[in-house]
Design a protein around this motif. Structure first.
Motif, PDB file in Angstrom:
ATOM      1  N   SER A  57      -6.330   4.840   2.411  1.00  0.00           N
ATOM      2  CA  SER A  57      -5.257   5.361   1.577  1.00  0.00           C
ATOM      3  C   SER A  57      -4.789   4.267   0.621  1.00  0.00           C
ATOM      4  CB  SER A  57      -4.088   5.797   2.463  1.00  0.00           C
ATOM      5  OG  SER A  57      -2.957   6.095   1.683  1.00  0.00           O
ATOM      6  N   GLU A  59      -1.777   3.682  -0.205  1.00  0.00           N
ATOM      7  CA  GLU A  59      -0.491   3.138   0.237  1.00  0.00           C
ATOM      8  C   GLU A  59      -0.740   2.066   1.284  1.00  0.00           C
ATOM      9  OE1 GLU A  59      -0.981   6.637   0.799  1.00  0.00           O
ATOM     10  OE2 GLU A  59      -0.294   7.067  -1.226  1.00  0.00           O
ATOM     11  N   THR A  61       1.069  -1.950   3.104  1.00  0.00           N
ATOM     12  CA  THR A  61       2.088  -2.990   3.172  1.00  0.00           C
ATOM     13  C   THR A  61       1.403  -4.318   3.454  1.00  0.00           C
ATOM     14  OG1 THR A  61       3.676  -1.407   4.072  1.00  0.00           O
ATOM     15  CG2 THR A  61       4.171  -3.728   4.401  1.00  0.00           C
ATOM     16  N   ASP A  75       5.880  -4.471  -0.259  1.00  0.00           N
ATOM     17  CA  ASP A  75       5.218  -3.240  -0.669  1.00  0.00           C
ATOM     18  C   ASP A  75       3.910  -3.568  -1.354  1.00  0.00           C
ATOM     19  OD1 ASP A  75       7.251  -1.701   0.312  1.00  0.00           O
ATOM     20  OD2 ASP A  75       8.259  -1.475  -1.613  1.00  0.00           O
ATOM     21  N   PHE A  78      -0.847  -1.340  -4.508  1.00  0.00           N
ATOM     22  CA  PHE A  78      -0.515  -0.164  -5.286  1.00  0.00           C
ATOM     23  C   PHE A  78      -1.758   0.372  -5.967  1.00  0.00           C
ATOM     24  CE2 PHE A  78       3.284  -2.821  -5.135  1.00  0.00           C
ATOM     25  CZ  PHE A  78       4.171  -1.924  -4.548  1.00  0.00           C
TER      26      PHE A  78
END
Length: 135
Positions: A57, A59, A61, A75, A78
């Motif tokens: 994915s 997404e 961290t 975060d 991206f």
């Protein structure tokens, strides 16, 4: 046999390469791309060269230990970054040349318009333990 990891990088492609972002592909183009990947893995399963693989994915961290017991979180990655690992496949092949051949073939997976995407792949050998010397 030697194991290699092929990391699939989603990167901006050089001019003249099929660089249409995946979020602009049609559903049929996405399905064709996934089918290519599945067919590739199935073929390598039949030859005993496939170990495992997975799409990732966008997404995520970033985590690292801060020395105080609290992992600072950042975060990212991206999807709009220049370099994102989109997935991986582990192979077990007889030679480095065979690993290069398979990585090049995987890089030609179809994208927009059915044209090869010329995806960047990072080919990394698994780290193995040095041989044990006994006398």
């Amino acid at each position: 046999m030697a194991k290699y990891l092929m990391l699939k990088h989603y990167r901006g492609a050089p001019a003249g390469v099929n660089d249409v972002p995946m979020d602009q592909w049609t559903q049929d183009e996405i399905s064709d791309h996934i089918q290519y990947m599945n067919d590739f893995a199935t073929r390598l399963e039949a030859t005993g060269e496939y170990v495992d693989g997975q799409a990732l994915s966008p997404e995520g961290t970033f985590v690292r230990f801060d020395g105080e017991g609290r992992p600072p979180l950042t975060d990212g990655p991206f999807a709009e970054t220049k370099d994102l690992i989109a997935g991986w496949m582990a192979i077990d092949v007889d030679t480095y040349d065979r690993a290069l051949e398979l990585a090049a073939e995987l890089s030609a997976a179809p994208g927009a318009g059915g044209r090869p995407i010329h995806e960047w792949l990072e080919l990394r050998p698994f780290l193995t333990e040095p041989p044990t010397i006994t006398e």
